[in-house]
Each structure stands twice: as C-alpha cells, then as structure tokens.
Write a protein that holds these residues in place. Structure first.
Motif, mmCIF file in Angstrom:
data_model
loop_
_atom_site.group_PDB
_atom_site.id
_atom_site.type_symbol
_atom_site.label_atom_id
_atom_site.label_comp_id
_atom_site.label_asym_id
_atom_site.label_seq_id
_atom_site.Cartn_x
_atom_site.Cartn_y
_atom_site.Cartn_z
ATOM 1 N N ARG A 375 0.913 -1.213 0.064
ATOM 2 C CA ARG A 375 0.088 0.010 -0.007
ATOM 3 C C ARG A 375 0.721 1.262 0.082
ATOM 4 O O ARG A 375 0.217 2.230 -0.116
ATOM 5 N N ILE A 376 2.291 1.151 0.104
ATOM 6 C CA ILE A 376 2.978 2.330 0.271
ATOM 7 C C ILE A 376 3.089 2.964 -1.204
ATOM 8 O O ILE A 376 3.327 2.028 -2.062
ATOM 9 N N SER A 377 2.750 4.248 -1.243
ATOM 10 C CA SER A 377 2.784 4.843 -2.739
ATOM 11 C C SER A 377 3.546 6.274 -2.678
ATOM 12 O O SER A 377 3.062 6.994 -1.755
ATOM 13 N N MET A 378 4.592 6.408 -3.535
ATOM 14 C CA MET A 378 5.063 7.748 -3.592
ATOM 15 C C MET A 378 4.029 8.690 -4.027
ATOM 16 O O MET A 378 3.881 9.995 -3.736
ATOM 17 N N GLY A 379 3.296 8.287 -5.020
ATOM 18 C CA GLY A 379 2.133 8.991 -5.670
ATOM 19 C C GLY A 379 1.205 9.610 -4.809
ATOM 20 O O GLY A 379 0.733 10.842 -4.686
ATOM 21 N N GLN A 420 3.755 -7.366 -4.694
ATOM 22 C CA GLN A 420 4.204 -7.146 -3.376
ATOM 23 C C GLN A 420 5.279 -6.183 -3.397
ATOM 24 O O GLN A 420 6.125 -5.988 -2.258
ATOM 25 N N ILE A 421 5.550 -5.529 -4.472
ATOM 26 C CA ILE A 421 6.818 -4.518 -4.606
ATOM 27 C C ILE A 421 6.783 -3.572 -3.615
ATOM 28 O O ILE A 421 5.677 -3.161 -3.163
ATOM 29 N N ASN A 422 8.005 -3.411 -2.989
ATOM 30 C CA ASN A 422 8.056 -2.300 -1.882
ATOM 31 C C ASN A 422 8.569 -0.926 -2.489
ATOM 32 O O ASN A 422 9.715 -0.735 -2.893
ATOM 33 N N ILE A 423 7.750 0.142 -2.524
ATOM 34 C CA ILE A 423 8.254 1.105 -3.505
ATOM 35 C C ILE A 423 9.272 1.797 -2.990
ATOM 36 O O ILE A 423 10.484 2.412 -3.460
ATOM 37 N N TRP A 424 9.488 2.018 -1.475
ATOM 38 C CA TRP A 424 10.409 2.780 -0.934
ATOM 39 C C TRP A 424 11.700 2.190 -1.241
ATOM 40 O O TRP A 424 12.763 2.661 -1.038
ATOM 41 N N GLU A 425 11.501 0.739 -0.853
ATOM 42 C CA GLU A 425 13.037 -0.021 -1.191
ATOM 43 C C GLU A 425 13.720 -0.034 -2.513
ATOM 44 O O GLU A 425 14.829 0.166 -2.628
ATOM 45 N N VAL A 426 12.748 0.020 -3.526
ATOM 46 C CA VAL A 426 13.221 0.389 -4.817
ATOM 47 C C VAL A 426 13.734 1.670 -4.937
ATOM 48 O O VAL A 426 14.668 1.773 -5.635
ATOM 49 N N ALA A 427 13.204 2.679 -4.465
ATOM 50 C CA ALA A 427 13.314 4.023 -4.502
ATOM 51 C C ALA A 427 14.562 4.479 -3.992
ATOM 52 O O ALA A 427 15.261 5.444 -4.450
#
Length: 511
Positions: A375-379, A420-427
C-alpha cells in the motif's frame, strides 16, 4: 481566439453535462460556490436538447467527456491527475477515460503521408497496413521501407484535428477565466495555468516533429541504461503530420500471462520500471510522462521498450534537487528537513511556522510508513503533501503536476507486475545516489564550472554591460546625488567582475 464567440461552445458543453448528469457531479466535486453553480446551470439546463447523450453505460462524467470529443477526453485525462482540483471520486472516474476513437481510412492516411513527405507512397513503403491503433489525435500503421526492407511504425495525425483542438482549447481558456472571476478561491488552483499546461501538451502532440525530437533526446539521455531501449526515429520519413520509427517487437507489459509464458521475471520488471522512471526524472530531468502498459513492451532478451513520446515531462535541475531532498527526507523520516526544504525553495511562505509545518508533514508521512509494502505509494505521498502545503499557503506547483501523475501511473504498472513490490526499497538507492551526486562537493564543482563557462562566453561583453548599466542609472539620478551613487554603482560593477573571476578560478581549481 478566446473571445465571446466561444460562449456558444461552452453552452453546448454545459448542455451535454446537464443531459448526461455530469454537471452536478462536477460541481459537487469542485465544491463550487453558489454563484458558479448558478452560472453553470444557466449555461446548460435550458439547452439540454443541444447536448450529446453519450453512452448510458458509462459513469456520468466519463460519458459526457467521451461524447464531447477528443479535446475533452484529453482534458479529462489531465484532470484525472489532479484530485486536489476535482476531488478523489471524480479523479477516479476520469482515470478510466479511454483515448480511443474509430480509425480513419488507410487511403486518407496514405494521402497524408504523400502530402507531408512530398513523395509517392510506393517510393517510401512497400507495405502499408490498415490501422493497428487509433487514438484521439493520431493512428498507427505498420509498414515496410522500400529502401531497407525494415519494418516500421508510421504515426499519422487525424485529418482536421489541429483546427478541432484549437476551437475547444480556446473555449477552455474562456471557461477558466469565468471560473476565476466567479470563484476567487479557485485562483489558488490556477485554472488558467492548468489549461495552459494542457494546451502545451496538446501542441506538442499535434506536431509530430516535436515528438520525434523528444524521442531523439530521450534516446540520447538513456543510451547507457541497461535493459532499456527505444525505437529509432526515421527522420527522412517523418514530418509535421507523419512520424516514422523502427518497429518495436515485444510482449505488452500489460499481458502478464504472455510475460510468464515468455519466461520473463515480472518482479524484476516491476523494479526496473520504477527505477528507470526515477532515474530519468532525477538524473536527466526529462521523462516519459505516459508510461502506462500500452506504451511499454518487453523484448525477447528482457529489455523494456518504451514508445509513444507525445507527452514528455521536464524538470529543471533546481526543482529536481528540491524534489529529491523532499523524497529523501520522507524516506529517512526527517520531517524537519522536508519542512526546511519547502521554506528554502520558497514553496511555503516565509511567514508560516516551520515547526508547525514539520508536524503536519509527520502526520502525512507516519501513516504511510505504517502501511504494509503493498500500500506504500510515492504518488499518494505527493498527493497528501499537496493537501498539506495548500493549508500553509503553497500555490499549486505546475511543474510537479505531471511528475506526480506519472509517478502514480508508473507505480500502478510496477504493482500490476509485482503486487508485493516495496516502492520505498526500490526508490531509496536511486534517490540516495542522486543526493550524493547532486548535493556534494562534486556537484559544487560542476555548478562552478557551469558558471565559469557562462561567464567566459559573456566575459568580453561584461565591461560594456556594466558601463551601459552605470550610464542608464546615473542619467536617471538627481545631479546632486549622482557622484556618490555613481561610486556605489561602480563598486557594484567591479564586484560583479571580481566575483566572476573568483568563480572561474574556483571552478578551474575544483575541476
């Protein structure tokens, strides 16, 4: 023109909104004041019989804009990225707008190619297919070059589309002016600027030479990006209304079954899509602003292929640094740092309380970090951030609108590939790498070197420019005060030249 002759066009629009039931939906979403509601209903209700019916199966707003035609569809898509302007519910409805229209005939497309390139089509293409994709502005044909036998994609503008768009955009400007007049509170959201932004996007899409130039620039910027490639522009077979590019063969990034059957790693692809976008936005300041699955393919070797460069985003270097600092501050949960960046950039008025603003930012960030990875989203973070900064007097930053919209789209693509992608870990590594390269000693050396390069170009003209400025200032002064003021201006001029010399020397030493 933006004059009264567009009033009838607005009446037709109002009639369609009334007839489809979209008028109330839009006014409620906008929380329109009574005067604006009254004016809108007067413009639409008595003329409902002039409006389009649309497809009853669609939601009201989507139904109305689809019935009104290409410019309204495009404008609705832009508004779907602005929940701060139209509300979350209406924005969600607008996101399903489909930029698809019935194709025009292959004969018309071939005639357009011949007229634009000033050659018989048989001398250019040995094969020219029926339309394989048709949107509101242009359609695409698959063809084969006579000269090389190479397969290419040929994009051709719809006949008369420029004139049709111009009429509707002029009406949009008039509507924005009326809204700002009737609703002073709307001025903070700058409706005229939103229309101007839309106008600029559409103008770029209506001249395919500009799209070709964008594709060429994007290709040069991303040449060293592993696992990413673009079709090449065929300049000799392109013009204002026709663009030809090499054919991109691959599996659609929106077809998970086909990706699995081809043996592609969807988790890796999801991470790469997000990483590539952040690199293009932060590193280059030039990014593909329409990165949905329909514009992305995966080649047999796993490389991501992007195409359709009608909408590209540009961010200047200073704004990139501010954006990276904001993201990094949220990643580190350093809300005071994020607050200070906003104040230093002038995004929030100086008379606001920085501590109170930092606490408001914490209220934005902490709930997001409490969410699970899916559910984490930079947008979503940027959307919440816009809401908070509004309360502290920050005007809408038009240069960040397209970035935020594209961030939402790219995150959606990444999650469709890997839920299941973790947006923060990738960014995080992308942002940290940019911070290191853009805010450290090396960045200072680069900035000084650029300053020295500019000053070296203007160096021979500096004495003349200073002298001219001095003369203009002194001739406008009272004779009794000319001498002391003149001396101050002289020292100012000498200081400017001295500062230029120091900057040049520092750049040479650091370089």
């Amino acid at each position: 023109m933006r004059g009264p002759h567009n009033i009838w066009r607005l009446v037709r629009t109002g009639a369609t909104l009334e007839r489809t039931g979209a008028m109330k939906v839009i006014l409620d979403a906008y929380d329109a004041p009574p005067l604006l509601r009254f004016a809108a209903r007067v413009a639409g209700w008595p003329f409902q019989w002039l409006g389009h019916r649309g497809d009853p199966a669609m939601p009201a707003a989507t139904r109305a804009l689809t019935a009104l035609g290409p410019a309204y569809i495009k404008f609705g898509q832009i508004l779907s990225t602005r929940p701060d302007l139209v509300g979350e519910d209406l924005a969600r409805h607008l996101r399903v707008l489909q930029d698809r229209l019935p194709p025009f005939s292959r004969d018309i497309a071939k005639a357009t190619v011949e007229h634009e390139l000033d050659k018989p089509i048989e001398s250019i293409f040995s094969e020219f297919s029926e339309p394989i994709a048709a949107a509101s502005i242009a359609q695409v044909h698959k063809a084969r070059l006579v000269e090389t036998g190479e397969e290419v994609a040929v994009k051709v503008l719809r006949p008369g589309i420029e004139k049709a768009f111009r009429k509707d955009v002029d009406a949009f400007y008039l509507a924005a002016t009326i809204i700002e007049f009737l609703s002073p509170a709307s001025r903070r959201l700058r409706p005229s600027d939103v229309v101007e932004h839309f106008d600029g996007v559409v103008r770029g899409e209506l001249d395919l030479r500009l799209e070709a130039a964008s594709a060429s620039t994007f290709a040069a910027n991303t040449e060293g990006d592993d696992g990413f490639r673009l079709p090449a522009v065929r300049w000799q077979e392109s013009g204002r209304r026709v663009m030809t590019m090499t054919w991109a063969e691959g599996v659609s990034l929106g077809d998970n079954d086909a990706l699995d059957a081809a043996g592609h790693d969807r988790v890796k692809l999801g991470e790469e899509v997000l990483t590539l976008f952040l690199n293009h936005a932060l590193r280059d300041g030039f990014f593909h602003a329409d990165m949905h699955q329909g514009n992305l393919k995966v080649a047999a070797d796993g490389a991501i292929i992007a195409y359709d460069f009608g909408i590209m985003g540009h961010i200047d270097e200073y704004t990139r640094r501010v954006y990276a600092e904001i993201l990094y501050g949220f990643i580190k949960r350093d809300y005071m740092r994020v607050a200070l960046v906003h104040f230093e950039a002038g995004y929030v008025p100086a008379d606001q309380d920085v501590d109170e603003f930092a606490r408001a930012l914490r209220a934005v960030g902490e709930p997001i970090f409490g969410m699970d990875a899916t559910r984490i989203s930079m947008g979503r973070l940027l959307s919440y951030l816009f809401d908070v900064t509004e309360r502290f007097g920050m005007e809408t930053r038009t240069e960040l609108i397209l970035l935020q919209r594209t961030m939402v789209v790219v995150e959606g693509v990444a999650r469709s590939l890997s839920p299941q992608i973790n947006i923060w870990e990738v960014a995080r590594p992308v942002v940290e790498d940019y911070i290191r390269n853009s805010l450290g000693p090396r960045a200072l050396a680069r900035d000084l070197r650029k300053t020295a390069e500019v000053l070296s170009r203007f160096g021979p003209r500096l004495p003349m420019l200073v002298e001219r400025s001095l003369m203009q200032q002194m001739t406008s002064l009272d004779p009794k005060r000319t001498a002391p003021r003149g001396r101050r201006l002289l020292w100012l001029g000498l200081g400017a030249i001295g500062g230029a010399a120091v900057a040049s020397a520092a750049a040479l030493m650091l370089g």
